[in-house]
Design an enzyme around this catalytic site. Structure first.
Site, short mmCIF file in Angstrom:
data_model
loop_
_atom_site.label_atom_id
_atom_site.label_comp_id
_atom_site.label_asym_id
_atom_site.label_seq_id
_atom_site.Cartn_x
_atom_site.Cartn_y
_atom_site.Cartn_z
N LYS A 184 0.83 -1.21 0.00
CA LYS A 184 0.00 0.00 0.00
C LYS A 184 0.87 1.27 0.00
CE LYS A 184 -4.13 -1.88 -0.01
NZ LYS A 184 -3.84 -3.24 -0.42
C1 LIG Z 1 -9.71 -4.03 -1.74
C2 LIG Z 1 -9.02 -4.62 -0.55
N1 LIG Z 1 -9.75 -4.91 0.53
C3 LIG Z 1 -9.18 -5.45 1.62
C4 LIG Z 1 -7.82 -5.71 1.69
C5 LIG Z 1 -7.27 -6.36 2.90
O1 LIG Z 1 -6.26 -5.63 3.54
P1 LIG Z 1 -5.10 -6.38 4.31
O2 LIG Z 1 -4.23 -7.05 3.29
O3 LIG Z 1 -4.37 -5.29 5.03
O4 LIG Z 1 -5.70 -7.36 5.25
C6 LIG Z 1 -7.03 -5.38 0.58
C7 LIG Z 1 -5.57 -5.63 0.62
O5 LIG Z 1 -4.95 -6.06 -0.31
C8 LIG Z 1 -7.64 -4.83 -0.57
O6 LIG Z 1 -6.93 -4.51 -1.65
#
Ligand SMILES: Cc1ncc(COP(=O)(O)O)c(C=O)c1O
Length: 374
Positions: A184
């Site tokens: 990110k």
């Molecule tokens: C659209 C979306 N939602 C949720 C997530 C979940 O985040 P995390 O990887 O921090 O758990 C991501 C991460 O890649 C994402 O791109």
């Protein structure tokens, strides 16, 4: 030739210094640096009477956000199928069922009219995604939520720093949640956060984050533990440690620089690709957009050929997303018409985008794409 990765973390000596300083403190778990990260997120988003809780992933942030909103067994949550499966898993972790909705052809955000058609007595919330950092139809989402008494839990994992009508996403609305995962714009290696409107929900989230313990957060924020506590609810092991938070702090100090550099590359891409007939560029000039990915639409069934062409030139690409209704575990979920999703998932192509991306990489990506179509 050097391979161009689709994502590249931007970890400088400043981050290393923050980590070694945090290690030197000797309190490795959740503590004062976790609190500092929360305060810096609140300052960056410009929060007024809204509260931040950081967690160890974006997925866990969403899970406890759902629980804090009172969503559980028997409830339904509407979310796009054109989304990362983390959302659908978290909805099921909360005991609820995801109901999958189509997206709009322009910004690839949730189609509010189609979402309305999916509402039943069991619908409790809507979880719209700001795909690639471009705000979805938030006015439509909040109108719909108000009309039907639904909670909104905005998936802003792609949109840390994006603006909607001049205001940062997360600084207004109902619940907003973010991710600080390894790729990110701001990373804490893994991490996430939830933004809520009430002190009650803040405390609920803090308790849900730490095994249902009622008052440990205040002590831990001082790098201490509480020894007289009660466990008053369900709870999870979702806290963000001082060490991970120190990485987040180092990154958020540079977030404006990261966003500006990414906007610059996206503008160069848009300019180079706009004249190509076989593609559609993102529907934005990137002013006020914090771009997590640059997603190009490749038309007339030529995406896979373009991928092969770029790969042969050592350019890595990605595909966001495979629609979740195609995954075995979610195939039986209730869903509406997926006309747009089914088409765009065959068109989308994520091109390399990094913070402070090398000019030579940008040129090679542009040459790779334009060369394929010329
Ligand atoms: C659209 C979306 N939602 C949720 C997530 C979940 O985040 P995390 O990887 O921090 O758990 C991501 C991460 O890649 C994402 O791109």
């Amino acid at each position: 030739m050097e391979k161009i990765p689709v994502f590249a973390p931007h970890i400088g000596v400043d981050t290393l210094k923050h980590v070694t300083d945090a290690l030197d403190v000797g309190w490795l778990g959740m503590g004062a640096t976790t609190k500092e990260f929360e305060e810096r997120i609140a300052a960056f988003l410009g929060l007024k009477d809204r509260f931040v809780v950081v967690t160890n992933t974006g997925t866990s942030a969403f899970h406890i956000a759902l629980r804090a909103a009172g969503i559980g067994p028997g409830d339904e949550v509407i979310t796009p199928s054109f989304n990362y499966v983390a959302d659908h898993q978290a909805i099921r972790m909360a005991g609820a069922e995801p109901v999958m909705c189509d997206v709009r052809d322009d910004n690839l955000g949730i189609d509010v009219e189609k979402a309305e058609a999916l509402i039943t007595k069991r619908t409790r919330a809507i979880d719209p995604l700001h795909f690639a950092g471009i705000p979805c139809d938030l006015d439509g989402v909040y109108r719909l939520a108000e009309k039907h008494g639904l909670r909104v839990l905005e998936d802003a994992t792609h949109a840390f720093g994006s603006l909607h009508r001049g205001r940062k996403i997360g600084s207004f609305g109902d619940i907003t949640w973010f991710s600080f995962d390894p790729v990110k714009v701001v990373t804490s290696i893994d991490g996430g956060c939830v933004v809520v409107n009430s002190e009650k929900e803040l405390h609920d989230l803090q308790r849900l984050r730490l095994l249902g313990v009622d008052k440990d957060t205040t002590e831990r924020y001082k790098n201490r533990r509480a020894w007289d506590y009660d466990v008053v609810s369900e709870g999870y092991r979702y806290h963000l440690t001082n060490i991970m938070a120190s990485i987040g702090v180092s990154q958020i100090k540079r977030v404006d620089e990261f966003i500006a550099s990414r906007q610059q590359v996206c503008k160069q891409y848009n300019k180079a690709f706009a004249p190509i007939e076989g593609v559609r560029i993102p529907p934005t000039d990137f002013e006020g957009v914090s771009p997590f990915i640059y997603s190009l639409r490749v038309l007339k069934g030529r995406r896979d050929a373009l991928i092969a062409h770029l790969n042969a030139r050592d350019i890595d690409v990605g595909v966001h997303f495979i629609p979740v209704h195609e995954h075995a575990y979610f195939a039986s979920c209730r869903r509406g018409d997926m006309n747009v999703t089914d088409r765009v998932t065959k068109e989308v192509l994520t091109l390399p985008l990094h913070s402070n991306m090398k000019a030579e990489f940008v040129e090679r990506v542009i040459d790779g794409v334009t060369g394929f179509f010329s």
